[in-house]
Design a protein around this motif. Structure first.
Motif, short mmCIF file in Angstrom:
data_model
loop_
_atom_site.label_atom_id
_atom_site.label_comp_id
_atom_site.label_asym_id
_atom_site.label_seq_id
_atom_site.Cartn_x
_atom_site.Cartn_y
_atom_site.Cartn_z
N MET A 125 21.08 12.39 -44.49
CA MET A 125 21.81 11.25 -44.86
C MET A 125 22.60 11.37 -46.14
N SER A 126 23.59 11.06 -46.21
CA SER A 126 24.84 11.20 -47.17
C SER A 126 24.28 10.41 -48.56
N LYS A 127 24.69 10.77 -49.62
CA LYS A 127 24.30 10.24 -51.09
C LYS A 127 24.86 8.81 -51.12
N ALA A 128 26.06 8.49 -50.61
CA ALA A 128 26.92 7.32 -50.46
C ALA A 128 26.10 6.38 -49.74
N LEU A 129 25.56 6.79 -48.40
CA LEU A 129 24.97 5.95 -47.73
C LEU A 129 23.44 5.77 -48.20
N ARG A 130 22.92 6.58 -48.67
CA ARG A 130 21.49 6.35 -49.48
C ARG A 130 22.15 5.26 -50.69
N LEU A 131 22.95 5.38 -51.28
CA LEU A 131 23.34 4.37 -52.54
C LEU A 131 23.56 2.98 -51.88
N TYR A 132 24.08 3.10 -50.65
CA TYR A 132 24.48 1.73 -49.99
C TYR A 132 23.25 1.26 -49.62
N GLN A 133 22.16 1.71 -49.09
CA GLN A 133 21.11 1.32 -48.55
C GLN A 133 20.07 0.62 -49.86
N PHE A 134 20.12 1.60 -51.00
CA PHE A 134 19.33 1.00 -51.97
C PHE A 134 20.23 -0.18 -52.67
N SER A 135 21.34 -0.33 -52.67
CA SER A 135 22.17 -1.42 -53.34
C SER A 135 21.76 -2.72 -52.34
N ARG A 136 21.57 -2.38 -51.10
CA ARG A 136 20.96 -3.83 -50.19
C ARG A 136 19.67 -4.20 -50.65
N LYS A 137 18.95 -3.21 -50.79
CA LYS A 137 17.47 -3.38 -51.22
C LYS A 137 17.43 -4.32 -52.62
N VAL A 138 18.07 -3.70 -53.71
CA VAL A 138 18.16 -4.36 -54.94
C VAL A 138 18.86 -5.73 -54.59
N HIS A 139 19.90 -5.81 -54.06
CA HIS A 139 20.53 -6.98 -53.86
C HIS A 139 19.60 -8.21 -53.16
N LYS A 140 19.05 -7.64 -52.14
CA LYS A 140 18.20 -8.71 -51.44
C LYS A 140 16.92 -9.08 -52.28
N TRP A 141 16.18 -8.28 -53.08
CA TRP A 141 14.95 -8.45 -53.73
C TRP A 141 15.19 -9.29 -55.15
N ALA A 142 16.46 -8.91 -55.60
CA ALA A 142 16.80 -9.43 -57.01
C ALA A 142 17.10 -10.93 -56.67
N GLY A 143 18.13 -11.16 -55.58
CA GLY A 143 18.63 -12.38 -55.08
C GLY A 143 17.37 -13.52 -54.66
N LEU A 144 16.38 -12.86 -54.01
CA LEU A 144 15.15 -13.61 -53.82
C LEU A 144 14.69 -14.06 -55.08
N LEU A 145 14.36 -13.32 -55.98
CA LEU A 145 13.69 -13.57 -57.28
C LEU A 145 14.60 -14.56 -57.97
N LEU A 146 15.61 -14.30 -58.27
CA LEU A 146 16.58 -15.02 -58.88
C LEU A 146 17.10 -16.31 -58.29
N SER A 147 16.79 -16.58 -57.15
CA SER A 147 17.30 -17.72 -56.39
C SER A 147 16.24 -18.92 -56.81
N ILE A 148 15.02 -18.49 -57.33
CA ILE A 148 14.24 -19.68 -57.80
C ILE A 148 14.67 -20.25 -58.94
N VAL A 149 15.19 -19.25 -60.02
CA VAL A 149 15.71 -19.53 -61.41
C VAL A 149 17.07 -20.40 -61.08
N PHE A 150 17.79 -19.87 -60.43
CA PHE A 150 19.32 -20.59 -60.01
C PHE A 150 18.93 -21.91 -59.38
N MET A 151 18.07 -22.09 -58.47
CA MET A 151 17.92 -23.12 -57.87
C MET A 151 17.49 -24.21 -59.16
#
Length: 185
Positions: free
Chosen positions: A1-27
């Motif tokens: 797996m390329s470095k760019a693809l790993r960074l993309y997958q990591f970015s998706r995970k960070v985005h998902k979990w940070a978004g879920l946690l922050l949705s409580i604060v933002f709501m």
């Protein structure tokens, strides 16, 4: 797996979990913010009265405002320490005194006449919205984390949108290059 693809997958995970946690604060911020915007139509805040027309130089002194406001016999209001804030509203010619216990007093700027002593829950909503109700630990820890995470969410979102676009653009360029090479032969 390329470095760019790993960074993309990591970015998706960070985005998902940070978004879920922050949705409580933002709501929470969204709900308290909407309540603040619509507090008068919803009856949460006392409707503002109009004082007698006067210039700022005709205003009663601040110590008199405090004395008038604290002498209204409101529950748990005995001294200046019970005041959350005093607002001067020049367009309405009033002082709006807000107490820590969600009480409010509106005083005519020039005469000192009390125009209203109704409950005013906007103070409570303001402290909830800005985080001061929970203390400085919340304001400086949770809200700082939320702000920094929002920046992280923005960058990870840009990357998640930009990476596929970049890959498609590179694939088109490569295909055009291959077509040009094929037509030249």
């Amino acid at each position: 797996m390329s470095k760019a693809l790993r960074l993309y997958q990591f970015s998706r995970k960070v985005h998902k979990w940070a978004g879920l946690l922050l949705s409580i604060v933002f709501m929470f911020l969204a709900i308290t913010g909407l309540l603040l915007v619509y507090m008068i139509p919803l009856g949460i805040s006392d409707e503002l009265k109009m004082g007698k027309a006067a210039s700022p130089s005709q205003s009663i002194p601040m110590d008199e405002v405090v004395s008038i406001a604290t002498s209204q016999g409101l529950p748990d209001v005995t001294s200046v320490e019970d005041i959350f804030r005093i607002e001067y509203r020049p367009g309405l010619n009033i002082y709006q005194v807000r107490f820590n216990n969600s009480q409010g007093v509106q005083i005519d700027v020039s005469t000192g006449k009390v125009l209203s002593t109704n409950p005013d829950y906007s103070t409570f909503l303001i402290t909830l919205h800005d985080g001061s109700y929970f203390g400085n630990w919340y304001r400086y820890t949770a809200l700082t984390f939320a702000g920094l995470s929002l920046i992280l969410l923005s960058f990870s979102g840009y990357y998640m949108v930009g990476f596929p676009l970049y890959k498609r653009l590179m694939a088109r360029k490569k295909n055009k290059r291959l077509e040009n090479i094929a037509t030249e032969k």
